[in-house]
Scaffold this motif. Structure first.
Motif, PDB file in Angstrom:
ATOM      1  N   ALA A   1     -33.948 -59.035   4.892  1.00 45.19           N
ATOM      2  CA  ALA A   1     -34.980 -58.020   4.659  1.00 45.19           C
ATOM      3  C   ALA A   1     -36.291 -58.445   3.877  1.00 45.19           C
ATOM      4  CB  ALA A   1     -34.356 -56.889   3.826  1.00 45.19           C
ATOM      5  N   ALA A   2     -36.115 -59.658   3.061  1.00 39.55           N
ATOM      6  CA  ALA A   2     -37.169 -59.992   2.358  1.00 39.55           C
ATOM      7  C   ALA A   2     -38.352 -60.659   3.205  1.00 39.55           C
ATOM      8  CB  ALA A   2     -36.827 -61.106   1.159  1.00 39.55           C
ATOM      9  N   VAL A   3     -37.558 -61.349   4.148  1.00 35.85           N
ATOM     10  CA  VAL A   3     -38.719 -62.300   5.065  1.00 35.85           C
ATOM     11  C   VAL A   3     -39.260 -61.460   5.903  1.00 35.85           C
ATOM     12  CG1 VAL A   3     -38.854 -63.776   7.161  1.00 35.85           C
ATOM     13  CG2 VAL A   3     -37.131 -64.471   5.351  1.00 35.85           C
ATOM     14  N   ARG A   4     -38.810 -60.268   6.381  1.00 34.66           N
ATOM     15  CA  ARG A   4     -39.321 -59.259   7.111  1.00 34.66           C
ATOM     16  C   ARG A   4     -40.260 -58.496   6.518  1.00 34.66           C
ATOM     17  NH1 ARG A   4     -35.648 -57.320  12.005  1.00 34.66           N
ATOM     18  NH2 ARG A   4     -34.510 -59.460  12.106  1.00 34.66           N
ATOM     19  N   ALA A   5     -40.171 -58.508   5.050  1.00 30.46           N
ATOM     20  CA  ALA A   5     -40.899 -57.542   4.502  1.00 30.46           C
ATOM     21  C   ALA A   5     -42.320 -58.345   4.054  1.00 30.46           C
ATOM     22  CB  ALA A   5     -40.446 -57.206   2.901  1.00 30.46           C
ATOM     23  N   GLY A   6     -42.345 -59.618   4.819  1.00 29.31           N
ATOM     24  CA  GLY A   6     -43.643 -60.574   4.584  1.00 29.31           C
ATOM     25  C   GLY A   6     -43.484 -61.543   3.334  1.00 29.31           C
ATOM     26  N   CYS A   7     -42.356 -61.600   2.780  1.00 32.88           N
ATOM     27  CA  CYS A   7     -42.047 -62.672   1.811  1.00 32.88           C
ATOM     28  C   CYS A   7     -42.169 -64.087   2.456  1.00 32.88           C
ATOM     29  CB  CYS A   7     -40.685 -62.543   1.060  1.00 32.88           C
ATOM     30  SG  CYS A   7     -40.227 -63.779   0.039  1.00 32.88           S
ATOM     31  N   ARG A   8     -43.016 -64.835   2.002  1.00 31.39           N
ATOM     32  CA  ARG A   8     -43.005 -66.491   2.735  1.00 31.39           C
ATOM     33  C   ARG A   8     -42.753 -67.424   1.438  1.00 31.39           C
ATOM     34  NH1 ARG A   8     -42.173 -63.821   6.038  1.00 31.39           N
ATOM     35  NH2 ARG A   8     -43.351 -63.578   8.215  1.00 31.39           N
ATOM     36  N   PHE A   9     -42.530 -67.109   0.347  1.00 32.61           N
ATOM     37  CA  PHE A   9     -42.516 -68.018  -0.767  1.00 32.61           C
ATOM     38  C   PHE A   9     -40.941 -67.604  -1.709  1.00 32.61           C
ATOM     39  CE2 PHE A   9     -46.616 -68.044   0.353  1.00 32.61           C
ATOM     40  CZ  PHE A   9     -46.836 -69.449   0.542  1.00 32.61           C
ATOM     41  N   PHE A  10     -40.073 -68.516  -1.687  1.00 30.52           N
ATOM     42  CA  PHE A  10     -38.877 -68.066  -2.306  1.00 30.52           C
ATOM     43  C   PHE A  10     -38.505 -69.303  -3.303  1.00 30.52           C
ATOM     44  CE2 PHE A  10     -34.389 -68.600  -3.559  1.00 30.52           C
ATOM     45  CZ  PHE A  10     -33.967 -67.366  -3.653  1.00 30.52           C
ATOM     46  N   PHE A  11     -38.413 -69.244  -4.508  1.00 33.16           N
ATOM     47  CA  PHE A  11     -38.170 -70.382  -5.583  1.00 33.16           C
ATOM     48  C   PHE A  11     -36.787 -69.989  -6.258  1.00 33.16           C
ATOM     49  CE2 PHE A  11     -42.756 -69.504  -5.273  1.00 33.16           C
ATOM     50  CZ  PHE A  11     -42.986 -70.380  -4.320  1.00 33.16           C
ATOM     51  N   GLY A  12     -35.908 -70.891  -6.375  1.00 36.20           N
ATOM     52  CA  GLY A  12     -34.583 -70.543  -7.062  1.00 36.20           C
ATOM     53  C   GLY A  12     -33.891 -71.773  -7.454  1.00 36.20           C
ATOM     54  N   TYR A  13     -32.785 -71.340  -8.386  1.00 44.54           N
ATOM     55  CA  TYR A  13     -32.089 -72.154  -8.947  1.00 44.54           C
ATOM     56  C   TYR A  13     -30.466 -71.811  -8.621  1.00 44.54           C
ATOM     57  CZ  TYR A  13     -29.941 -76.036 -11.734  1.00 44.54           C
ATOM     58  OH  TYR A  13     -29.326 -77.060 -12.159  1.00 44.54           O
ATOM     59  N   PRO A  14     -29.646 -72.681  -8.100  1.00 38.62           N
ATOM     60  CA  PRO A  14     -28.245 -71.996  -7.740  1.00 38.62           C
ATOM     61  C   PRO A  14     -27.680 -71.342  -8.993  1.00 38.62           C
ATOM     62  CG  PRO A  14     -28.510 -74.526  -7.032  1.00 38.62           C
ATOM     63  CD  PRO A  14     -29.702 -74.123  -7.909  1.00 38.62           C
ATOM     64  N   ILE A  15     -27.015 -70.418  -8.470  1.00 37.59           N
ATOM     65  CA  ILE A  15     -25.853 -69.900  -9.260  1.00 37.59           C
ATOM     66  C   ILE A  15     -24.966 -68.958  -8.506  1.00 37.59           C
ATOM     67  CG2 ILE A  15     -27.187 -67.985 -10.143  1.00 37.59           C
ATOM     68  CD1 ILE A  15     -25.781 -68.171 -13.077  1.00 37.59           C
ATOM     69  N   THR A  16     -23.461 -68.822  -8.613  1.00 35.40           N
ATOM     70  CA  THR A  16     -22.575 -67.901  -7.998  1.00 35.40           C
ATOM     71  C   THR A  16     -22.897 -66.552  -9.023  1.00 35.40           C
ATOM     72  OG1 THR A  16     -21.080 -69.743  -7.596  1.00 35.40           O
ATOM     73  CG2 THR A  16     -20.276 -67.624  -7.820  1.00 35.40           C
ATOM     74  N   PRO A  17     -22.975 -65.503  -7.980  1.00 39.68           N
ATOM     75  CA  PRO A  17     -22.652 -65.044  -6.780  1.00 39.68           C
ATOM     76  C   PRO A  17     -23.803 -64.779  -5.840  1.00 39.68           C
ATOM     77  CG  PRO A  17     -22.050 -63.221  -8.283  1.00 39.68           C
ATOM     78  CD  PRO A  17     -22.839 -64.247  -9.063  1.00 39.68           C
ATOM     79  N   GLN A  18     -24.866 -65.553  -5.662  1.00 39.74           N
ATOM     80  CA  GLN A  18     -25.976 -65.247  -5.129  1.00 39.74           C
ATOM     81  C   GLN A  18     -26.403 -66.391  -4.177  1.00 39.74           C
ATOM     82  OE1 GLN A  18     -29.713 -66.344  -6.032  1.00 39.74           O
ATOM     83  NE2 GLN A  18     -28.259 -67.844  -6.821  1.00 39.74           N
ATOM     84  N   ASN A  19     -25.826 -67.424  -4.184  1.00 40.25           N
ATOM     85  CA  ASN A  19     -26.261 -68.609  -3.564  1.00 40.25           C
ATOM     86  C   ASN A  19     -26.568 -68.385  -1.950  1.00 40.25           C
ATOM     87  OD1 ASN A  19     -26.441 -70.478  -5.608  1.00 40.25           O
ATOM     88  ND2 ASN A  19     -23.996 -70.536  -5.744  1.00 40.25           N
ATOM     89  N   GLU A  20     -25.889 -67.431  -1.540  1.00 43.13           N
ATOM     90  CA  GLU A  20     -26.216 -67.340   0.213  1.00 43.13           C
ATOM     91  C   GLU A  20     -27.665 -66.950   0.085  1.00 43.13           C
ATOM     92  OE1 GLU A  20     -23.711 -65.727  -1.538  1.00 43.13           O
ATOM     93  OE2 GLU A  20     -22.020 -66.569  -0.620  1.00 43.13           O
ATOM     94  N   ILE A  21     -28.304 -66.183  -0.960  1.00 43.98           N
ATOM     95  CA  ILE A  21     -29.710 -65.967  -0.649  1.00 43.98           C
ATOM     96  C   ILE A  21     -30.839 -67.103  -0.533  1.00 43.98           C
ATOM     97  CG2 ILE A  21     -31.655 -64.755  -1.678  1.00 43.98           C
ATOM     98  CD1 ILE A  21     -29.776 -62.996  -3.114  1.00 43.98           C
ATOM     99  N   PRO A  22     -30.438 -68.028  -1.475  1.00 41.18           N
ATOM    100  CA  PRO A  22     -31.232 -69.545  -1.454  1.00 41.18           C
ATOM    101  C   PRO A  22     -31.161 -70.086  -0.053  1.00 41.18           C
ATOM    102  CG  PRO A  22     -30.031 -69.466  -3.342  1.00 41.18           C
ATOM    103  CD  PRO A  22     -29.942 -68.121  -2.873  1.00 41.18           C
ATOM    104  N   GLU A  23     -29.539 -70.178   0.271  1.00 37.73           N
ATOM    105  CA  GLU A  23     -29.206 -70.825   1.476  1.00 37.73           C
ATOM    106  C   GLU A  23     -29.903 -70.393   2.657  1.00 37.73           C
ATOM    107  OE1 GLU A  23     -25.053 -70.432   2.488  1.00 37.73           O
ATOM    108  OE2 GLU A  23     -24.958 -72.027   3.770  1.00 37.73           O
ATOM    109  N   TYR A  24     -29.883 -68.931   2.747  1.00 40.87           N
ATOM    110  CA  TYR A  24     -30.536 -68.433   4.036  1.00 40.87           C
ATOM    111  C   TYR A  24     -32.059 -68.644   3.971  1.00 40.87           C
ATOM    112  CZ  TYR A  24     -31.403 -64.726   7.491  1.00 40.87           C
ATOM    113  OH  TYR A  24     -31.788 -64.148   8.493  1.00 40.87           O
ATOM    114  N   MET A  25     -32.706 -68.463   2.688  1.00 43.99           N
ATOM    115  CA  MET A  25     -34.052 -68.671   2.569  1.00 43.99           C
ATOM    116  C   MET A  25     -34.240 -70.093   3.229  1.00 43.99           C
ATOM    117  SD  MET A  25     -35.655 -65.880   2.196  1.00 43.99           S
ATOM    118  CE  MET A  25     -36.470 -64.859   1.369  1.00 43.99           C
ATOM    119  N   SER A  26     -33.673 -71.008   2.554  1.00 42.99           N
ATOM    120  CA  SER A  26     -34.036 -72.621   2.917  1.00 42.99           C
ATOM    121  C   SER A  26     -34.077 -72.677   4.332  1.00 42.99           C
ATOM    122  CB  SER A  26     -33.061 -73.222   2.161  1.00 42.99           C
ATOM    123  OG  SER A  26     -31.515 -73.248   2.961  1.00 42.99           O
TER     124      SER A  26
END
Lengths: 356, 183
Positions: free
Chosen positions: A16-41
């Protein structure tokens, strides 16, 4: 079912973020959200965006500050301990009026806590979180679909008000799968230009400066007054809430996944003849005071249920302001309340046990 | 109609994917579904479980402490979840990896050696499909054909060759369960 896909909350949010025009993602891993950076990468390079796994949460939020300051739609995500580390950057963004979206898939705390779902970061999210007199817009979605819907809204409001926006999920919402309908993608090039962004002067105009340092106290106060005027406008215009069974006599106030468990308890309570409804804030800041006002005239009591030991209940008490009893039930540290436990609390409220 | 099922077993037994396939199948049939996994340390090798709810109405809570059914793929899962099932509910037990019978007398029980049956089909990895087939034979909350449709969507192109094996596993589980119920 046309157009529905079954997605994990974290992945749906990322798409949904990509579809909202998000083109930049910066993160550092931590459970339970790692699927977000994984998907964005994997996803961002497909649309000409950039994914960076930063060296720390602090670096990640400051990359959002930089990208947002340059006018891009940028996002970071983390979970409770990681979001604590981002607070300095969020405060800077609020002061410098830089838009950006921060996702917190809340887990049990304080400290390192655990990895199970919690709502104990409500105070941090709704009171600013970092230093200084500021607020962030905070969404508390309850379903994977609503999470998708508020991501678009979060980027829209972040740009509109030039402010950081927080999405407060929890481990359960991030990990579970539900059918979702994804929105049509927005081309970031089609978004309105941002005259304040540091895009380079091209030799045609004076440089713009993004800054949060005001050594002159009067100037710093003026900046604060400007922010407060903006926050008043946000409070007046952007409250979101759902009321189920609005003609009820009693109301359970809950947000996020807790509201879903409450809905189950409410169904059972209504089957037993109790006139109980659900008041579910979708924006946690601005707190949906207007929704409470629509039911306060006939409400005989409110029960606030949270996966914390009592945070949102303070806002409920501020809004109800003594006009009805407000009781509280909470589990914390990653323990999820059962609908049976909540049903017992509902019956206590209906039987007149609610305390002010 | 609303049915909540907890599926539990060792990490690697396909418990999570079995749940996802049921949720996909429900969605394909136009039903409301949720799939909620355990995501703690168990997903790194201990016991794993997921809760799937299939309903005609929007699903309020994805958490279910009193499931209508459990698919038990190993012994620790029986110990953990047998007590939670609603009276009259269904237990599907993989006896290949669970040497203890159900202790409650108020449940419907289908006990079948899913792992051994899968091995006879040529691949122990379809034990989950054998168990799912048995479950669906007793609680036809979705059509087995919808599970196969879900599998076609979920598997990448180079794994589509596994679909006939999975179909056989679903059918074998269903046959075994039906034979037990009529015996």
């Amino acid at each position: 079912m046309s157009g529905k896909v079954l997605m994990k909350g974290n992945e749906a949010l990322a798409e949904a973020a990509v579809r909202a025009g998000c083109r930049f993602f910066f993160g550092y891993p931590i459970t339970p959200q790692n699927e977000i950076p994984e998907y964005m990468s994997g996803r961002l390079p497909e649309v000409g965006g950039q994914f960076i796994q930063a060296e720390s949460e602090l670096a990640a939020i400051n990359m959002v500050y930089g990208a947002g300051g340059a006018g891009a739609r940028a996002m970071t995500s983390s979970s409770s301990p990681g979001v604590s580390l981002k607070q300095e950057g969020i405060s800077y963004m609020a002061a410098a009026e830089v838009p950006g979206v921060i996702v917190n898939m809340v887990r049990g705390g304080p400290g390192l806590g655990g990895i199970q779902p919690a709502q104990s970061d409500y105070f941090q999210a709704t009171r600013g979180g970092g230093h200084g007199d500021y607020r962030t817009i905070v969404f508390g979605p309850a379903t994977v679909q609503e999470m998708v819907d508020v991501v678009g809204k979060a980027f829209e409001l972040a740009d509109k008000y030039r402010t950081p926006v927080v999405i407060l999920g929890d481990g359960m919402l991030g990990q579970m799968m539900e059918p979702v309908v994804l929105p049509e993608p927005i081309d970031p090039a089609s978004l309105p230009p941002k005259a304040w962004a540091t895009t380079g002067t091209g030799g045609r105009r004076p440089p713009v400066v993004i800054n949060s340092l005001y050594l002159d106290a009067a100037e710093c106060e003026a900046m604060n007054r400007r922010l407060q005027a903006k926050y008043r406008e946000i409070c007046a215009r952007e409250q979101m809430a759902e009321i189920a069974f609005p003609d009820s006599e009693y109301f359970v106030a809950a947000y996020g996944t807790t509201a879903r468990i409450c809905r189950m308890a409410i169904q059972e309570a209504r089957a037993r003849g109790h006139r109980v409804g659900l008041l579910r804030p979708v924006t946690l800041w601005p707190f949906p005071a207007e929704a409470f006002e629509t039911v306060i005239g006939r409400a005989k009591g409110f029960l606030t249920v949270e996966m914390s030991l009592g945070q949102m209940v303070e806002d409920v008490r501020l809004v109800v302001a003594g006009r009805a009893p407000v009781s509280f039930y909470g589990r914390t540290g990653g323990v999820v309340p059962s609908s049976d436990e909540i049903l017992i609390e509902i019956e206590k409220m209906v039987e007149g046990g609610g305390s002010m | 109609m609303r049915l909540a099922v907890i599926m539990a077993g060792f990490g690697g037994q396909g418990v999570m994917s079995m749940g996802q396939l049921l949720a996909y199948a429900g969605m394909f049939e136009g039903k409301e579904v949720t799939w909620l996994p355990s995501y703690g340390p168990e997903m790194r090798g201990g016991t794993a479980n997921c809760t799937v709810i299939v309903s005609d109405e929007p699903v309020a809570s994805p958490v279910e402490t009193k499931p209508d059914a459990c698919i038990i793929m190993n012994r620790p899962s029986l110990d953990r979840f047998e007590g939670a099932v609603v009276p009259g509910g269904l237990l599907v037990i993989n006896t290949s990896l669970c040497d203890k019978p159900a202790s409650r007398g108020d449940l419907r029980v289908v006990a079948l050696p899913a792992t051994d049956l899968a091995a006879e089909l040529g691949d122990v990895r379809v034990a989950n499909m054998v168990a799912l087939g048995a479950f669906l034979a007793v609680e036809p909350v979705v059509q087995a054909a919808s599970v196969v449709d879900a599998l076609k969507k979920a598997l990448p192109a180079h794994r589509q060759n596994l679909i006939p094996l999975n179909e056989r596993a679903l059918a074998l589980g269903a046959e075994t369960a039906r034979a037990q119920l009529t015996a």
